[in-house]
Each structure stands twice: as C-alpha cells, then as structure tokens.
Design a protein around this motif. Structure first.
Motif, PDB file in Angstrom:
ATOM      1  N   PRO A 604     -11.839  -2.174   9.005  1.00  0.00           N
ATOM      2  CA  PRO A 604     -13.084  -1.443   9.488  1.00  0.00           C
ATOM      3  C   PRO A 604     -13.142   0.214   9.936  1.00  0.00           C
ATOM      4  CG  PRO A 604     -12.821  -3.015  10.972  1.00  0.00           C
ATOM      5  CD  PRO A 604     -11.848  -3.178   9.891  1.00  0.00           C
ATOM      6  N   THR A 605     -11.566   0.977   9.012  1.00  0.00           N
ATOM      7  CA  THR A 605     -11.500   2.138   9.287  1.00  0.00           C
ATOM      8  C   THR A 605     -11.335   2.335   8.122  1.00  0.00           C
ATOM      9  OG1 THR A 605      -8.777   1.397   8.994  1.00  0.00           O
ATOM     10  CG2 THR A 605     -10.013   1.826  11.041  1.00  0.00           C
ATOM     11  N   LEU A 606     -11.769   1.469   6.941  1.00  0.00           N
ATOM     12  CA  LEU A 606     -11.644   1.668   5.480  1.00  0.00           C
ATOM     13  C   LEU A 606     -11.964   3.585   5.222  1.00  0.00           C
ATOM     14  CD1 LEU A 606     -10.650   1.029   2.692  1.00  0.00           C
ATOM     15  CD2 LEU A 606     -13.177   0.068   1.972  1.00  0.00           C
ATOM     16  N   VAL A 607     -13.257   4.106   5.136  1.00  0.00           N
ATOM     17  CA  VAL A 607     -13.421   4.972   5.430  1.00  0.00           C
ATOM     18  C   VAL A 607     -12.880   6.644   5.626  1.00  0.00           C
ATOM     19  CG1 VAL A 607     -15.588   6.599   4.960  1.00  0.00           C
ATOM     20  CG2 VAL A 607     -16.110   3.343   4.645  1.00  0.00           C
ATOM     21  N   GLU A 608     -12.181   6.348   6.981  1.00  0.00           N
ATOM     22  CA  GLU A 608     -11.237   6.757   7.406  1.00  0.00           C
ATOM     23  C   GLU A 608     -10.545   7.025   7.239  1.00  0.00           C
ATOM     24  OE1 GLU A 608     -13.231   4.518   9.025  1.00  0.00           O
ATOM     25  OE2 GLU A 608     -14.340   5.792  10.433  1.00  0.00           O
ATOM     26  N   THR A 609      -9.987   5.865   6.577  1.00  0.00           N
ATOM     27  CA  THR A 609      -8.573   5.448   5.569  1.00  0.00           C
ATOM     28  C   THR A 609      -7.689   7.072   4.140  1.00  0.00           C
ATOM     29  OG1 THR A 609      -7.735   3.526   6.814  1.00  0.00           O
ATOM     30  CG2 THR A 609      -6.290   4.709   5.195  1.00  0.00           C
ATOM     31  N   ILE A 610      -9.888   6.634   3.743  1.00  0.00           N
ATOM     32  CA  ILE A 610      -9.407   7.608   2.598  1.00  0.00           C
ATOM     33  C   ILE A 610      -9.792   8.753   2.574  1.00  0.00           C
ATOM     34  CG2 ILE A 610     -10.911   7.554   0.222  1.00  0.00           C
ATOM     35  CD1 ILE A 610     -11.072   4.618   0.415  1.00  0.00           C
TER      36      ILE A 610
END
Length: 761
Positions: A604-610
């Motif tokens: 779920p946090t993929l976009v924020e991580t990138i």
C-alpha cells in the motif's frame, strides 16, 4: 576475582562439606567390614558418625527453603521434610545423651519415638512434591496402582512382622503398639514413595535420591524387625541394617544438596507410566506368591485348591488387563485407515530419536512424505479412490522400511518415516529413493489406474536439531524444496533450505550492506541519443562470494524479503545515477531502469516509498523506468492499477519485462499505463539464422509499435542480432554484445567515453 568465581566458591565449599560428612559416616562401613569394638563402642561410633550428616542435612534444608527459589507447593513439601530432618537431629542427639547414662534405655526410648515421629512428615513431604498435571481418570488409575502395590506390601509385612507381633503373648502394650506402629509407618512410607515414583514427580535428581533414601530405610527397618520377630535375632550396631540406615541418611543429604544446586522451581515431567508401570503387577505377584507359600502345608482339598484357583484367577486378570492396555495403546497410536502409526506415535518416536546422543557411527533420520497430485484424484474420483491410494502408500512404506523403523500418517496425504540407528547417512537416502520409486507404481481402483508421486524431505538428527519441532522443520523445508524443483524426488535438508534462516539472512544482508548494484547499458540500436542503464542486484555473500539474482531473488519473492531488497536497490541505484548526472552533464538524459517485484507492487505504501526515495536521492522521476513482470499485469487489481497510474502521473515510466514468456493479455497493454515493452532474450536468439524466429520477433516489435510503446530487446549477443533488430524497427537493446553488467564506478567511466551509444562493433 570474577563474579562467577565468587558464586562458585560457596558451591564448592558446600560440596566439600557434604562429601566430608559422608566420609565421617563411612566409619560405619569400616566397622561393618572389620567388626571392631564391643556393642557399646559400636553404638557410640554409630551415633557420633551420624551427627555431621543429619546436622548438615537440616542446615542445607533450611537454606533450600529460604534461598532455593522454590514455588509455593515445593516449599511446603521441603518444609515438611525439614521438620523430619530436625526430628532426626534431635533423635541422634538424644541417643548420644542416653549413651552417656548407665544401662540401656527402655524400649521404646525417646530417640526411638523421635525417629518414628519423623516418618509422617517425610510422607507428607513426598506427597506434596510437584508432579505433572493429570486428568481425573489418570489420578484414579494412579491411586489404584499405588494401592495395589501397598496391598502387596501389606500382606508381606502382615505375614512376616505385624501378625507375629500381635500373636505374641505377654508383651507390654506400649511395646506392642510402638513395634506395630513402625511397620505401619513404613507401609505408609512405601505408599508415598510409590506415589512419588508413579507420578513421575521431578525435582531433578533430588527425587531419585530421596526415593533411594526412603527405600533403604524401609528395607533396613523391615529386615531388623523380621529378624527379631521371626528368629529372635537382634542385629548389633555395625551390622548391615545399620549400614543401610547410614546410606539412606547420606542419600537424603545428597538429595538436599542436589536440589539446592538447581536453579528455579522444579518442573514436572510429562505424564506417563514410564519404566515403573510393572510395579502393580509385581505387587500382585508378590501377594500371590506369599499366599501360595503360606498355604504350602495345607491340603489341596478344600483350602489349597481355593488358593491355587485364586492365584490362577488373579494371574488371568493381570494378563487380561495387560492385553487390554496393549490393545488400547495400539488403537491410540494407529491410523484407522492405513494401519500405520498416527501422529502421536510418530511424535513419540521422534522424541526418542532426539534424546539419543549424536554419534559418528549411528545416525537417525526422519523422512517427511507428501503425495503429489493427490487432491485431483479425490476431486475427480471421490474419497474412496483417495482412500485406496492412501492404503497403497501404506503397503509401499511397509515394504521399504526396516523392522525397527516407524512409518506413520500425519494426516491427509502427508506421511512420515522415523529411521533410528542407521549405519550411514547414505542408508537414509537409499530408503528415500526406494520410497520415491515404490510410490510411482500406479494404483488400480476398479477400472481406473491412479498415478501419484511423492515429494520427500530428509532430515538427520545432529547438533542443530535440539528438539522434535526443529527436526520436523528441517524435513519440511527439504520437502518443500522438492516441490519447488518439480516434485517426484527426494532432497536432504541443508541449511540453505531453511526458509526462516534464509529469510533472516537475506534481511541481514540489506542491513549489513552486503548487496551491490551492477548496471547494464541499454543503447539505441540505430544510433542517436537516449542512453539508459538497467540496475541489477548482486549479493556479495560473506561465505559464498558474489551471487547472481537467480540464487536468491525467487526465494526472496516467496518469503517477502524482496520488499526491503527492492527498496534498497531502488535507493542505491538512484543515488549512484544522481551522482553520475552531477559529475557528467552528458548523463543528464540517462534513463535508469529498476525492476519492481510483484510483492512490491501490492504494498500500500509503494507510491510514497518511491516518492521519498526520489526526494532523498535527487534523481528525477521522468528519467526513472520501473520494470514489471508479466505476472503483475496478468490480472491487476484496482489498487494495483491506481498505484501504477499514480507513478505514471509522477513522470515515471512503466515497462513490461520479459514480454512473451507468460500469459499476459494484450488488452492490459492498453488499460495499464505501460510505456516500454521489453522483448525476452528467448525471442532474440536465432533471429540472425532462423527466418521463423525473425518473423516472431518482428511481430512483437510491430505489436509494441501499434500500442505506441518503446521497444527494448534483451540478450543481444552478436552484431548480426543487433543488426536484425535495428532493421525490424526495435529502438533499444542490451546484452553481452553491447556491454556486460558492471559496477557503478566502471559504468561512470564508460559514460565519459565516446561512442557508447553505438555499442561495440
């Protein structure tokens, strides 16, 4: 001096005191061997030799109660035993005082009464020692067993001691009462001792020493009384009953000393009859034998025949009970369908195997067996067909294993074989291979021919298997490794198969900076600008050296360790690429491709991580391409599509890697925000020599162009392949012909060299 030495000093002093007092008590042994001295001298030596032992027992018992770390129940038990110890001290002191007075004290003396007074406290203490939890039925059986033993002992004592005492005429009532009370107290002591042993109460070796002390006391008391009652013979001090009493006192001291040396409260053992289950039957045999001995001079008609009949009936009841217990045991540990051992017995055999010491000339192993393609048989042909297969597997197992091995069904289509006492490890592998071959034989069920195979994991008992759970986990890891590699064979456990250990090792590799990134150039095939690089992870293993992704990425994907690995690769490659851009203005338009695993895409946090990684490293989003495998785009969820759209809105490119090797639907190329299509190396091989291969590769290129996607070809190994791809309109390529993957510093040097975009001719 260290703390360990300070703690060890009192322990050494206590041990020296215990054995020193035992050495003093040893003068009774010397007296027994030499026969030295008169009765009065022997009695004085006997009483004096006892004092150090009984005093030290009482002192150590008091210390155990105050400082031994006992729980409440065990403290109460040892408190009662301590009262008995103090009674013994008082008895020996009084005996010494009586010895100093002229003449022998009247029987029973004060010291005799003190000896007798100690017994009830010993009984209560033994019964209160901690034991395993038992059900109500188990407690009833335990009580019955103990009463059977006491009944047999009671008959023996009545015949040889109590009965003759009660028939003695003219005896003083006080003497009669005391003389009868001693064997009765000993009988109760036997009952408490039997209860203690059958309950398998555990305070380490202390319980065994206490039991030995009580047993010696009962034997000495009974021997002394029987000799006097039956034969009118009184043992003098220094004879062997006195030796047994002395040994019992020293064992009691050792019991206190041993319990004091243990840490924490005692733990009760698992319930079970253990090796003492024969005691009730031994007691019945003793009673029957005694009855037969007492009636040896009676006429066979009518009394003798009745006694013989009673003995015969008792023997038959015992045999019937033993057979019923054996049958109950068999039913309790047998799988009803296959007749093999069930999980309970397999667990028991594994526990026995783990308890065995590890030896070079004897090996123990467990085989974990899982049937392949069993569920389709159940689904297609019903449970009767599945049961037929399971029974056939049981027959095959019995034919392969040795007589001392144990084969069992753990449940469903999972079986286990326990192999103790193997001469070599190769013997276990031989059994596993024979099982693999035997289980390949089809099973005839009516008109059907049912075929199954087996995946077998083999694990050996060694220093790494401290318990049964660890041993089973090793076999389980080996079995699942077989399933991942194609099924239908066996594999021996090795540490690299341990999923938990390998997962932890992979995660530590991230924390310890053991991972490195190599970069492979991606160049325009027809010349011109547009240089790119693909980031490829390597593991610089501290023992196995530099490992390629094939050695660990699939496993990391399976366990989830690929998520932290993927984040590290993205951060590290962006950091290095940002450094190249800052150092070399010609590298500003460099494109960086980084693989994104299926596990990462569902985070779920993929976009924020990138977004955070790009902000941290300063690498621009519009120069980053994330490569996805076909499995990600096969049936994407709404959340996956939303995340990919969010990344695309940031300017990040989305590439489909290894296109054509899976089953991705073409419609998803239009519905997903894909910008790049990478043609797998399998479609590039042979395009310069095989017209059909050329036609297929060209069709893929035309397909990508129809969807307005950039095309990248992987695995270019010859100049002819590069030329063919350029002719068919493929825009970019990578492969060993152009450049091998290389560390970041080597790629930085290539970026400043001329002609990289044109490759190597």
């Amino acid at each position: 001096m260290g703390m360990a030495e300070l703690r060890a000093r009192p322990s050494r002093l206590r041990t020296a005191s215990v054995w020193g007092s035992g050495a003093v008590l040893g003068v009774i042994l010397v007296q027994y061997g030499t026969g030295w001295g008169s009765d009065a001298q022997a009695r004085a030596v006997n009483d004096l030799a006892y004092l150090p032992v009984v005093l030290l027992t009482a002192v150590l018992g008091l210390r155990l109660i105050r400082e031994g770390g006992l729980d409440r129940r065990e403290r109460r038990a040892w408190t009662l035993l301590e009262v008995a110890f103090l009674c013994q001290v008082a008895a020996h002191v009084v005996a010494l005082v009586q010895m100093l007075r002229p003449g022998l004290p009247a029987y029973p003396s004060v010291s005799d009464c003190l000896y007798l007074a100690a017994i009830p406290f010993v009984i209560a203490g033994l019964l209160l020692l901690p034991a395993a939890r038992r059900s109500g039925a188990e407690r009833v059986k335990l009580l019955i067993d103990s009463l059977i033993v006491v009944g047999g002992a009671c008959m023996a004592l009545w015949y040889v001691e109590i009965g003759p005492l009660l028939r003695t005429s003219g005896i003083d009532p006080l003497v009669l009462a005391f003389s009868t009370a001693v064997p009765v107290a000993d009988l109760l002591l036997v009952w408490a001792l039997i209860m203690l042993l059958l309950r398998r109460s555990s305070a380490g070796a202390a319980v065994g020493l206490l039991g030995g002390a009580m047993a010696l006391k009962v034997v000495a008391d009974s021997t002394y009384a029987i000799a006097y009652v039956q034969f009118g013979f009184a043992f003098r001090p220094g004879s062997w009953p006195y030796l047994l009493w002395a040994a019992g006192s020293f064992l009691m001291l050792l019991a206190v000393h041993r319990r004091l040396g243990q840490d924490g409260p005692a733990r009760a053992e698992r319930p079970g009859r253990g090796r003492l289950g024969w005691l009730p039957y031994g007691a019945v045999a003793l009673a029957s034998g005694l009855l037969a001995f007492a009636a040896r001079e009676q006429s066979l008609f009518p009394l003798g025949g009745m006694i013989i009949g009673a003995i015969a009936i008792t023997a038959l009841v015992i045999i019937r009970q033993m057979y019923a217990q054996r049958e109950s045991r068999r039913l309790a540990v047998t799988d009803p369908l296959t007749g093999l051992s069930n999980r309970a017995l397999i667990t028991e055999r594994l526990a026995e195997l783990v308890r065995q010491p590890v030896r070079d000339d004897r090996h123990g192993a467990v085989l974990l067996i899982d049937l392949d393609r069993f569920k389709p048989i159940n689904d297609a042909h019903g449970h009767e067909a599945g049961d037929a297969v399971l029974k056939a597997v049981a027959v095959a197992l019995r034919k392969v294993i040795r007589s001392g091995d144990t084969a069992g069904r753990l449940g469903g289509d999972e079986f286990a074989v326990v192999l103790p006492g193997l001469p070599t490890r190769a013997a276990a592998e031989g059994v596993a291979q024979r099982l693999v071959d035997a289980l390949r034989t089809p099973v005839i069920f009516g008109e059907l021919l049912l075929s199954v195979e087996a995946s077998i994991g083999v694990a050996f008992h060694d220093e790494t298997t401290a318990d049964t759970e660890q041993l089973i986990a090793h076999a389980d890891a080996a079995m699942y490794a077989v399933k991942r590699q194609g099924r239908g064979h066996f594999r021996v456990y090795s540490p690299e198969l341990d999923t938990r250990a390998r997962d932890a090792e992979l995660r530590r590799a991230v924390d310890n900076d053991e991972l490195v990134v190599h970069f492979q150039p991606v160049v325009p095939l027809s010349g011109g600008p547009g240089l790119g690089v693909e980031a490829l992870v390597r593991w610089n293993h501290p023992v196995r050296g530099l490992l390629m992704p094939g050695a660990f990425i699939d496993f990391a994907e399976e366990t989830g360790a690929v998520v932290p690995i993927g984040e590290w690769v993205l951060r590290e490659s962006c950091r290095q690429a940002a450094g190249w851009r800052a150092a070399n203005p010609d590298a500003e338009r460099l494109r960086l491709s980084v693989n994104l695993s299926a596990r990462q895409v569902v985070q779920p946090t993929l976009v924020e991580t990138i977004r955070d990684i790009l902000a941290e490293t300063g690498f621009p989003a519009d120069r980053l391409v994330l490569e996805l495998t076909e499995s990600v785009i096969l049936q994407p969820s709404e959340q996956t599509v939303a995340r990919l759209n969010a990344l695309r809105e940031m300017g990040i490119g989305i590439s489909v890697d290894d296109f054509g090797t899976g089953y991705a639907a073409l419609s998803y190329l239009r519905s997903l925000p894909v910008t790049v299509l990478k043609i797998d190396r399998s479609f590039v091989a042979g395009i310069d020599t095989d017209p059909d291969a050329y036609a297929v590769a060209e069709a893929l290129v035309r397909l990508a162009q129809a969807y307005k996607l950039q095309v990248v070809a992987e695995g270019i190994e010859t100049a002819a392949q590069r030329s063919c791809l350029a002719d068919m309109g493929c825009g970019y390529g990578q492969g060993y012909h152009i450049a091998r993957p290389m560390p970041g510093d080597a790629l930085a040097e290539l970026l400043v060299s001329a002609g990289l975009g044109h490759g190597r001719q």
